[in-house]
Design a protein around this motif. Sequence first.
Motif, PDB file in Angstrom:
ATOM      1  N   ALA A  75       0.896  -1.168  -0.034  1.00 31.97           N
ATOM      2  CA  ALA A  75      -0.012   0.129  -0.059  1.00 31.97           C
ATOM      3  C   ALA A  75       0.764   1.280  -0.124  1.00 31.97           C
ATOM      4  O   ALA A  75       2.056   1.107   0.844  1.00 31.97           O
ATOM      5  CB  ALA A  75      -0.846   0.016   1.111  1.00 31.97           C
ATOM      6  N   MET A  76       0.271   2.276  -0.500  1.00 31.38           N
ATOM      7  CA  MET A  76       1.000   3.632  -0.587  1.00 31.38           C
ATOM      8  C   MET A  76      -0.033   4.551  -0.055  1.00 31.38           C
ATOM      9  O   MET A  76      -1.209   4.752  -0.528  1.00 31.38           O
ATOM     10  CB  MET A  76       1.322   4.111  -1.950  1.00 31.38           C
ATOM     11  N   LEU A  77       0.115   5.145   1.169  1.00 35.28           N
ATOM     12  CA  LEU A  77      -0.673   5.929   1.880  1.00 35.28           C
ATOM     13  C   LEU A  77      -0.097   7.471   1.810  1.00 35.28           C
ATOM     14  O   LEU A  77       1.078   7.701   2.535  1.00 35.28           O
ATOM     15  CB  LEU A  77      -0.955   5.566   3.160  1.00 35.28           C
ATOM     16  N   GLU A  78      -0.696   8.380   1.232  1.00 30.87           N
ATOM     17  CA  GLU A  78      -0.190   9.850   1.075  1.00 30.87           C
ATOM     18  C   GLU A  78      -0.783  10.581   2.458  1.00 30.87           C
ATOM     19  O   GLU A  78      -1.944  10.509   2.778  1.00 30.87           O
ATOM     20  CB  GLU A  78      -0.606  10.379  -0.048  1.00 30.87           C
ATOM     21  N   PHE A  79      -0.070  11.455   3.040  1.00 33.44           N
ATOM     22  CA  PHE A  79      -0.332  12.224   4.216  1.00 33.44           C
ATOM     23  C   PHE A  79       0.014  13.572   4.198  1.00 33.44           C
ATOM     24  O   PHE A  79       0.841  13.696   3.465  1.00 33.44           O
ATOM     25  CB  PHE A  79       0.184  11.402   5.703  1.00 33.44           C
ATOM     26  N   THR A  80      -0.779  14.466   4.943  1.00 35.33           N
ATOM     27  CA  THR A  80      -0.443  15.540   5.137  1.00 35.33           C
ATOM     28  C   THR A  80      -0.575  16.090   6.725  1.00 35.33           C
ATOM     29  O   THR A  80      -1.185  15.450   7.244  1.00 35.33           O
ATOM     30  CB  THR A  80      -1.294  16.729   4.260  1.00 35.33           C
ATOM     31  N   THR A  81       0.208  17.185   6.925  1.00 31.80           N
ATOM     32  CA  THR A  81       0.070  17.489   8.395  1.00 31.80           C
ATOM     33  C   THR A  81       0.871  18.865   8.359  1.00 31.80           C
ATOM     34  O   THR A  81       1.645  18.867   7.571  1.00 31.80           O
ATOM     35  CB  THR A  81       0.830  16.421   9.491  1.00 31.80           C
ATOM     36  N   THR A  82       0.903  19.457   9.362  1.00 29.83           N
ATOM     37  CA  THR A  82       1.464  20.917   9.624  1.00 29.83           C
ATOM     38  C   THR A  82       1.990  20.835  10.958  1.00 29.83           C
ATOM     39  O   THR A  82       1.779  20.539  11.959  1.00 29.83           O
ATOM     40  CB  THR A  82       0.400  21.998   9.609  1.00 29.83           C
ATOM     41  N   ILE A  83       3.361  21.138  10.953  1.00 31.68           N
ATOM     42  CA  ILE A  83       4.218  21.399  12.265  1.00 31.68           C
ATOM     43  C   ILE A  83       4.961  22.788  12.511  1.00 31.68           C
ATOM     44  O   ILE A  83       5.670  22.986  11.315  1.00 31.68           O
ATOM     45  CB  ILE A  83       5.456  20.091  12.282  1.00 31.68           C
ATOM     46  N   ASP A  84       4.673  23.399  13.321  1.00 34.92           N
ATOM     47  CA  ASP A  84       5.256  24.724  13.257  1.00 34.92           C
ATOM     48  C   ASP A  84       5.414  25.477  12.336  1.00 34.92           C
ATOM     49  O   ASP A  84       6.190  26.088  11.771  1.00 34.92           O
ATOM     50  CB  ASP A  84       6.863  24.628  13.669  1.00 34.92           C
TER      51      ASP A  84
END
Length: 130
Positions: A75-84
Amino acid sequence: MMIENTIAAWHECVKTGDPEKLAALLHEDAMFHSPVVFTPQRGKAITSKYLLAAFQVLNGDDFTYVREIIGEADAMLEFTTTIDGVVINGVDIIHWAQDGRITDFKVMVRPLKAVNLLHQMMAAMLAKSA
């Protein structure tokens, strides 16, 4: 132990951050490929250590998987998040054995600013757990 749905089990691990659930999901010979470490990390113990640290660093309020491509054993799971204030975009590439346990886990991250930030934060988190 047979894991019926590896990706569902992975999502549960991400959601809960439960070390026992993660340990049950990882194969003894699991290998982890970090976006910031040159050599693959071999073995369940070190793979678990990296993934648990990543849970703490990455899994903020806005961490989300935005796309999934799932095959029979990969599987390939694309993610996003924001840090600082840094928007991080990445993919988890996961391979599992016939019993459903993860044998290979690769993380790729962009942009460079995000890679540098994760490098600093993961190094600090791993130093704490050493």
